[in-house]
Scaffold this motif. Sequence first.
Motif, PDB file in Angstrom:
ATOM      1  N   HIS A   1       0.875  -1.164   0.000  1.00 17.71           N
ATOM      2  CA  HIS A   1       0.000   0.000   0.000  1.00 17.71           C
ATOM      3  C   HIS A   1       0.921   1.225   0.000  1.00 17.71           C
ATOM      4  O   HIS A   1       1.784   1.353   0.877  1.00 17.71           O
ATOM      5  N   ILE A   2       0.731   2.126  -0.953  1.00 14.68           N
ATOM      6  CA  ILE A   2       1.693   3.209  -1.167  1.00 14.68           C
ATOM      7  C   ILE A   2       1.022   4.569  -1.032  1.00 14.68           C
ATOM      8  O   ILE A   2      -0.058   4.804  -1.577  1.00 14.68           O
ATOM      9  N   ALA A   3       1.696   5.475  -0.320  1.00 19.63           N
ATOM     10  CA  ALA A   3       1.307   6.883  -0.287  1.00 19.63           C
ATOM     11  C   ALA A   3       2.531   7.704  -0.661  1.00 19.63           C
ATOM     12  O   ALA A   3       3.655   7.362  -0.276  1.00 19.63           O
ATOM     13  N   VAL A   4       2.330   8.777  -1.416  1.00 13.48           N
ATOM     14  CA  VAL A   4       3.442   9.635  -1.830  1.00 13.48           C
ATOM     15  C   VAL A   4       3.209  11.043  -1.304  1.00 13.48           C
ATOM     16  O   VAL A   4       2.141  11.627  -1.506  1.00 13.48           O
ATOM     17  N   TYR A   5       4.226  11.572  -0.633  1.00 16.83           N
ATOM     18  CA  TYR A   5       4.164  12.941  -0.108  1.00 16.83           C
ATOM     19  C   TYR A   5       5.247  13.778  -0.785  1.00 16.83           C
ATOM     20  O   TYR A   5       6.422  13.406  -0.775  1.00 16.83           O
ATOM     21  N   PRO A   6       4.888  14.936  -1.356  1.00 12.82           N
ATOM     22  CA  PRO A   6       5.864  15.774  -2.076  1.00 12.82           C
ATOM     23  C   PRO A   6       6.692  16.619  -1.110  1.00 12.82           C
ATOM     24  O   PRO A   6       6.345  17.752  -0.787  1.00 12.82           O
ATOM     25  N   ILE A   7       7.816  16.082  -0.658  1.00 16.52           N
ATOM     26  CA  ILE A   7       8.605  16.691   0.393  1.00 16.52           C
ATOM     27  C   ILE A   7       9.232  18.027  -0.003  1.00 16.52           C
ATOM     28  O   ILE A   7       9.466  18.890   0.842  1.00 16.52           O
ATOM     29  N   SER A   8       9.490  18.247  -1.296  1.00 21.53           N
ATOM     30  CA  SER A   8      10.183  19.482  -1.696  1.00 21.53           C
ATOM     31  C   SER A   8       9.253  20.522  -2.306  1.00 21.53           C
ATOM     32  O   SER A   8       9.717  21.547  -2.806  1.00 21.53           O
ATOM     33  N   PHE A   9       7.946  20.281  -2.263  1.00 26.49           N
ATOM     34  CA  PHE A   9       6.968  21.222  -2.818  1.00 26.49           C
ATOM     35  C   PHE A   9       5.984  21.652  -1.735  1.00 26.49           C
ATOM     36  O   PHE A   9       5.591  20.841  -0.899  1.00 26.49           O
ATOM     37  N   VAL A  10       5.561  22.915  -1.778  1.00 27.83           N
ATOM     38  CA  VAL A  10       4.516  23.364  -0.858  1.00 27.83           C
ATOM     39  C   VAL A  10       3.323  23.942  -1.617  1.00 27.83           C
ATOM     40  O   VAL A  10       2.373  24.424  -1.000  1.00 27.83           O
ATOM     41  N   SER A  11       3.378  23.899  -2.955  1.00 29.30           N
ATOM     42  CA  SER A  11       2.281  24.395  -3.793  1.00 29.30           C
ATOM     43  C   SER A  11       2.075  23.402  -4.931  1.00 29.30           C
ATOM     44  O   SER A  11       3.045  22.980  -5.572  1.00 29.30           O
ATOM     45  N   ASP A  12       0.831  23.011  -5.202  1.00 31.91           N
ATOM     46  CA  ASP A  12       0.568  22.008  -6.235  1.00 31.91           C
ATOM     47  C   ASP A  12       0.785  22.556  -7.635  1.00 31.91           C
ATOM     48  O   ASP A  12       0.484  23.712  -7.939  1.00 31.91           O
ATOM     49  N   HIS A  13       1.293  21.673  -8.518  1.00 31.35           N
ATOM     50  CA  HIS A  13       1.547  22.027  -9.912  1.00 31.35           C
ATOM     51  C   HIS A  13       1.716  20.729 -10.698  1.00 31.35           C
ATOM     52  O   HIS A  13       1.233  19.680 -10.267  1.00 31.35           O
ATOM     53  N   LEU A  14       2.370  20.804 -11.869  1.00 33.31           N
ATOM     54  CA  LEU A  14       2.467  19.657 -12.769  1.00 33.31           C
ATOM     55  C   LEU A  14       3.054  18.418 -12.094  1.00 33.31           C
ATOM     56  O   LEU A  14       2.521  17.322 -12.231  1.00 33.31           O
ATOM     57  N   GLU A  15       4.155  18.601 -11.358  1.00 35.90           N
ATOM     58  CA  GLU A  15       4.828  17.443 -10.767  1.00 35.90           C
ATOM     59  C   GLU A  15       3.985  16.750  -9.696  1.00 35.90           C
ATOM     60  O   GLU A  15       4.059  15.538  -9.528  1.00 35.90           O
ATOM     61  N   THR A  16       3.201  17.503  -8.945  1.00 35.14           N
ATOM     62  CA  THR A  16       2.398  16.879  -7.888  1.00 35.14           C
ATOM     63  C   THR A  16       1.076  16.340  -8.416  1.00 35.14           C
ATOM     64  O   THR A  16       0.644  15.252  -8.020  1.00 35.14           O
ATOM     65  N   LEU A  17       0.441  17.076  -9.303  1.00 40.62           N
ATOM     66  CA  LEU A  17      -0.890  16.680  -9.771  1.00 40.62           C
ATOM     67  C   LEU A  17      -0.844  15.629 -10.879  1.00 40.62           C
ATOM     68  O   LEU A  17      -1.595  14.653 -10.846  1.00 40.62           O
ATOM     69  N   GLU A  18       0.026  15.834 -11.847  1.00 38.75           N
ATOM     70  CA  GLU A  18       0.081  14.930 -12.993  1.00 38.75           C
ATOM     71  C   GLU A  18       1.064  13.788 -12.762  1.00 38.75           C
ATOM     72  O   GLU A  18       0.722  12.617 -12.907  1.00 38.75           O
ATOM     73  N   GLU A  19       2.298  14.138 -12.395  1.00 40.41           N
ATOM     74  CA  GLU A  19       3.330  13.104 -12.257  1.00 40.41           C
ATOM     75  C   GLU A  19       3.033  12.179 -11.079  1.00 40.41           C
ATOM     76  O   GLU A  19       2.983  10.959 -11.231  1.00 40.41           O
ATOM     77  N   ILE A  20       2.830  12.765  -9.890  1.00 38.15           N
ATOM     78  CA  ILE A  20       2.521  11.930  -8.726  1.00 38.15           C
ATOM     79  C   ILE A  20       1.083  11.419  -8.794  1.00 38.15           C
ATOM     80  O   ILE A  20       0.829  10.223  -8.661  1.00 38.15           O
ATOM     81  N   GLY A  21       0.136  12.337  -8.998  1.00 38.91           N
ATOM     82  CA  GLY A  21      -1.274  11.984  -8.885  1.00 38.91           C
ATOM     83  C   GLY A  21      -1.804  11.063  -9.957  1.00 38.91           C
ATOM     84  O   GLY A  21      -2.746  10.302  -9.709  1.00 38.91           O
TER      85      GLY A  21
END
Length: 362
Positions: free
Chosen positions: A280-300
């Motif tokens: 079971h996997i969860a991903v937290y964006p440790i180096s970002f504090v505002s959502d954008h391409l890398e968090t929404l598209e790449e991770i999400g």
Amino acid sequence: MTNKPEKTLVLVNLGGPRTPAEIEVFLKDLFSDPFVFDLPLPEFLRIRLARFIAKKRAPKVQTAYASMGFGGGSPLVEETEKQALALEKILNNDSRVQWKVLVAMACAYPNIRDPKFTKPGPDTIYLPLYPQFSRSTVLSTLSILESKFSECPVGSGGYVPHFGLEPKFHQISAQFISDFFTNQLFPEQYLHYPDDKPNCDWKDIDLVFSAHGIPMRLVKKGDRYMEEVELSVKGITDELRKYGYRGNIHISYQSKVGPAKWTEPSTIQKITELAIQGKHIAVYPISFVSDHLETLEEIGEQFKELTWEKGGKSFVRIPTLSVYPEFIQFLADKVKQTDSGIKHCVCKEKGGESLRHCRFKD
């Protein structure tokens, strides 16, 4: 009318195209930066290559942005503006000063090089929204400001240092993660708020802290980014254990560009490994504090699809801190402290070199 003294806070982010028309401008700004696109070439050749790559990549990047559902652009500017409004409200509620909070981007618009962004000092304070120091983010921003004002902002009283190593930041991040899993957040405040939740106790989930990768060439030049990411993760993990979290922690790096060696393991490698094991996997964006391409598209999206493809049992993207009240209050407290107490060259200590106009340069 008010008799309060006026101050300006400038939130600085990397940037993102607001519309398809700004994509090539964004890429040109990004690849033209010597602290981002660092190659052992004469400057005139490096710039030519940067512009060629920006033009070549624009159509591919345009497809990625189009898939996000924000009119063909990035939501980063708008998300940073949300943080600016929240921060302005807190500063003006808590202070005898009348604050105005602006948003500036290192790449594209609103561009930090614009004359409306004035010299750092007691009345104009710059706050880069990068938790960890890197040559490609913090040092790049300082270099832009130094070129503009012939003075490095560090130690001027007009600059807020990066904050990823602070225990308070670790506490807030752990609380945010716990609040996410226990349904304590307000979904309407976050972009693409995840509907999926792990079909297991969140305290046992494999938690991947995914940071934006950097070329190893920067690390060899003295960039301590990897060390700072690891220390940030350790601090947050220690706090998560207080909430009863007992799962396994992993660190990985995403968004590699080009054939050069980058920080490892990549998030793709890490998620593949865990998914094959049926985790079971969860991903937290440790180096970002505002959502954008890398968090929404790449991770999400991309990492979620990879998890299902490789046999993972569940996947969830944890949002960025965004306008989380405790985080915004933390930033407000940092703004009031600024950096007037710094008496040494942070750039050399954390990034491997001093800027030309460093006030602490030997």
